[in-house]
Design a protein around this motif. Sequence first.
Motif, PDB file in Angstrom:
ATOM      1  N   LYS A 119     -24.867 -18.613 -10.873  1.00 43.09           N
ATOM      2  CA  LYS A 119     -24.874 -20.068 -10.928  1.00 43.09           C
ATOM      3  C   LYS A 119     -24.262 -20.513 -12.256  1.00 43.09           C
ATOM      4  CE  LYS A 119     -27.519 -24.259 -10.094  1.00 43.09           C
ATOM      5  NZ  LYS A 119     -28.822 -24.862  -9.698  1.00 43.09           N
ATOM      6  N   PHE A 120     -23.237 -21.357 -12.159  1.00 45.12           N
ATOM      7  CA  PHE A 120     -22.525 -21.842 -13.323  1.00 45.12           C
ATOM      8  C   PHE A 120     -22.691 -23.345 -13.480  1.00 45.12           C
ATOM      9  CE2 PHE A 120     -19.841 -18.082 -12.182  1.00 45.12           C
ATOM     10  CZ  PHE A 120     -19.950 -17.384 -13.377  1.00 45.12           C
ATOM     11  N   VAL A 121     -22.510 -23.811 -14.720  1.00 43.17           N
ATOM     12  CA  VAL A 121     -22.321 -25.229 -14.998  1.00 43.17           C
ATOM     13  C   VAL A 121     -20.943 -25.394 -15.622  1.00 43.17           C
ATOM     14  CG1 VAL A 121     -24.764 -25.762 -15.279  1.00 43.17           C
ATOM     15  CG2 VAL A 121     -23.431 -25.021 -17.264  1.00 43.17           C
ATOM     16  N   CYS A 122     -20.369 -26.563 -15.472  1.00 39.94           N
ATOM     17  CA  CYS A 122     -19.057 -26.859 -16.046  1.00 39.94           C
ATOM     18  C   CYS A 122     -19.247 -27.435 -17.445  1.00 39.94           C
ATOM     19  CB  CYS A 122     -18.303 -27.861 -15.187  1.00 39.94           C
ATOM     20  SG  CYS A 122     -17.995 -27.329 -13.491  1.00 39.94           S
ATOM     21  N   ILE A 123     -18.672 -26.792 -18.464  1.00 42.25           N
ATOM     22  CA  ILE A 123     -18.709 -27.377 -19.802  1.00 42.25           C
ATOM     23  C   ILE A 123     -17.361 -28.012 -20.159  1.00 42.25           C
ATOM     24  CG2 ILE A 123     -20.601 -25.946 -20.603  1.00 42.25           C
ATOM     25  CD1 ILE A 123     -18.617 -24.209 -22.092  1.00 42.25           C
ATOM     26  N   SER A 124     -16.465 -28.016 -19.201  1.00 42.17           N
ATOM     27  CA  SER A 124     -15.305 -28.914 -19.198  1.00 42.17           C
ATOM     28  C   SER A 124     -14.976 -29.161 -17.724  1.00 42.17           C
ATOM     29  CB  SER A 124     -14.107 -28.325 -19.960  1.00 42.17           C
ATOM     30  OG  SER A 124     -13.557 -27.208 -19.295  1.00 42.17           O
ATOM     31  N   PRO A 125     -14.289 -30.263 -17.413  1.00 49.34           N
ATOM     32  CA  PRO A 125     -14.095 -30.641 -16.009  1.00 49.34           C
ATOM     33  C   PRO A 125     -13.311 -29.601 -15.214  1.00 49.34           C
ATOM     34  CG  PRO A 125     -13.620 -32.482 -17.471  1.00 49.34           C
ATOM     35  CD  PRO A 125     -13.747 -31.273 -18.341  1.00 49.34           C
ATOM     36  N   LEU A 126     -13.668 -29.486 -13.950  1.00 49.63           N
ATOM     37  CA  LEU A 126     -13.049 -28.535 -13.020  1.00 49.63           C
ATOM     38  C   LEU A 126     -11.995 -29.268 -12.196  1.00 49.63           C
ATOM     39  CD1 LEU A 126     -13.234 -25.673 -11.725  1.00 49.63           C
ATOM     40  CD2 LEU A 126     -15.001 -26.600 -10.225  1.00 49.63           C
ATOM     41  N   VAL A 127     -10.740 -28.834 -12.289  1.00 51.26           N
ATOM     42  CA  VAL A 127      -9.618 -29.475 -11.590  1.00 51.26           C
ATOM     43  C   VAL A 127      -9.157 -28.565 -10.459  1.00 51.26           C
ATOM     44  CG1 VAL A 127      -7.235 -30.303 -11.809  1.00 51.26           C
ATOM     45  CG2 VAL A 127      -8.897 -30.761 -13.623  1.00 51.26           C
ATOM     46  N   LEU A 128      -8.961 -29.140  -9.269  1.00 52.95           N
ATOM     47  CA  LEU A 128      -8.621 -28.337  -8.092  1.00 52.95           C
ATOM     48  C   LEU A 128      -7.131 -28.212  -7.845  1.00 52.95           C
ATOM     49  CD1 LEU A 128     -11.225 -29.659  -5.470  1.00 52.95           C
ATOM     50  CD2 LEU A 128     -11.535 -27.941  -7.255  1.00 52.95           C
ATOM     51  N   ILE A 129      -6.366 -29.267  -8.176  1.00 52.66           N
ATOM     52  CA  ILE A 129      -4.978 -29.371  -7.723  1.00 52.66           C
ATOM     53  C   ILE A 129      -4.044 -29.553  -8.907  1.00 52.66           C
ATOM     54  CG2 ILE A 129      -3.357 -30.724  -6.327  1.00 52.66           C
ATOM     55  CD1 ILE A 129      -5.739 -31.574  -4.604  1.00 52.66           C
ATOM     56  N   THR A 130      -2.940 -28.805  -8.901  1.00 53.82           N
ATOM     57  CA  THR A 130      -1.858 -29.022  -9.865  1.00 53.82           C
ATOM     58  C   THR A 130      -0.823 -29.941  -9.222  1.00 53.82           C
ATOM     59  OG1 THR A 130      -2.171 -26.804 -10.784  1.00 53.82           O
ATOM     60  CG2 THR A 130      -0.099 -27.934 -11.297  1.00 53.82           C
ATOM     61  N   PRO A 131      -0.718 -31.207  -9.649  1.00 55.55           N
ATOM     62  CA  PRO A 131       0.190 -32.143  -8.972  1.00 55.55           C
ATOM     63  C   PRO A 131       1.638 -31.959  -9.410  1.00 55.55           C
ATOM     64  CG  PRO A 131      -0.902 -33.244 -10.787  1.00 55.55           C
ATOM     65  CD  PRO A 131      -1.466 -31.849 -10.738  1.00 55.55           C
ATOM     66  N   ALA A 132       2.553 -32.388  -8.566  1.00 55.21           N
ATOM     67  CA  ALA A 132       3.959 -32.470  -8.942  1.00 55.21           C
ATOM     68  C   ALA A 132       4.217 -33.824  -9.593  1.00 55.21           C
ATOM     69  CB  ALA A 132       4.849 -32.283  -7.716  1.00 55.21           C
ATOM     70  N   PHE A 133       5.366 -33.971 -10.227  1.00 59.69           N
ATOM     71  CA  PHE A 133       5.684 -35.206 -10.938  1.00 59.69           C
ATOM     72  C   PHE A 133       5.701 -36.408  -9.981  1.00 59.69           C
ATOM     73  CE2 PHE A 133       9.038 -38.204 -12.397  1.00 59.69           C
ATOM     74  CZ  PHE A 133       8.369 -38.694 -13.500  1.00 59.69           C
TER      75      PHE A 133
END
Length: 299
Positions: A119-133
């Motif tokens: 079990k983890f907690v996020c100590i910085s935000p978790l981002v799912l997607i790398t967007p294109a320009f």
Amino acid sequence: MRVRLIFSLKNKGSYLPFHHQYILAQFLKGLIVKGGREEFFNYNYFNFSGLKGQTKVSRSGLHYYSSLVTLVLSSQSEDFMDYLLEQVFATPKIELGNLILSPEYTEIEIEPELETSNKFVCISPLVLITPAFNEEIGKRFISPDSDEFSDLLYESTLTRMERSGWYTPEQMESFYKFQVVPDMVYVNKLKEQQKKFARIYAVYDMDVKYEVRGYTLPFTLYAAPEVQDFVFKCGLGAFTHKGFGMLDLANHPSGNRTTAYKFKREGFVPYRPTERVRQNVAPEEAEGGASTEESNSED
């Protein structure tokens, strides 16, 4: 290895924006380039937290009031870590936003034994997607209890592990078991309190600004120990080298979690124990009260 970099704060009460990962990322990238070792200029297998300390919230951001503040840095490479820390300690006065800092000393975290489920907690935000320009896809809300949430993290993790070259093809084939299960009791409690676990963050890559949605929530990860170790040291999700997706165990074994590391400012006198603050914890959800960004549900 995971190292805590402790700074003294010279101007108590000064502030950073709520979402300050891009400020830390620009600072660290500048140090990496300044040091001159070209093999590290595009090195992406490291991760870092937000800046931790005693804070109060205002409309301007997070005001820091502790004598010491901490940044957690993590990487598989001790050589890279020492190189980066050398550049930090060669900079006696550091300005981050409105904060004036001086590096004082470092501690290394004692590595925990990771199981096939943690079990983890996020100590910085978790981002799912790398967007294109010029795309809006990076801001799309994805429910944490959906298969898509877990699948996106699986795909990005296995891609990064394969690109690292640290694992054999046979090992990579064995890493097919992977599931992220969020703590929906926690998420639903935040919803009831009208607090946020998903916000929009700015990311800068090659001088181009992107906007991405980041999530801060506890979850259980089911995966092979090698995968657990990789995400614990190198981060989970997208833009990990920009300071996103840093994790910590929700429950640590009793006992000392750190020991002194090799970097310390000459002549530094430790503060009284009462002035030390609990570091390396999940961001306070109270900050959501002063933000005008999206709520935890899809907008």
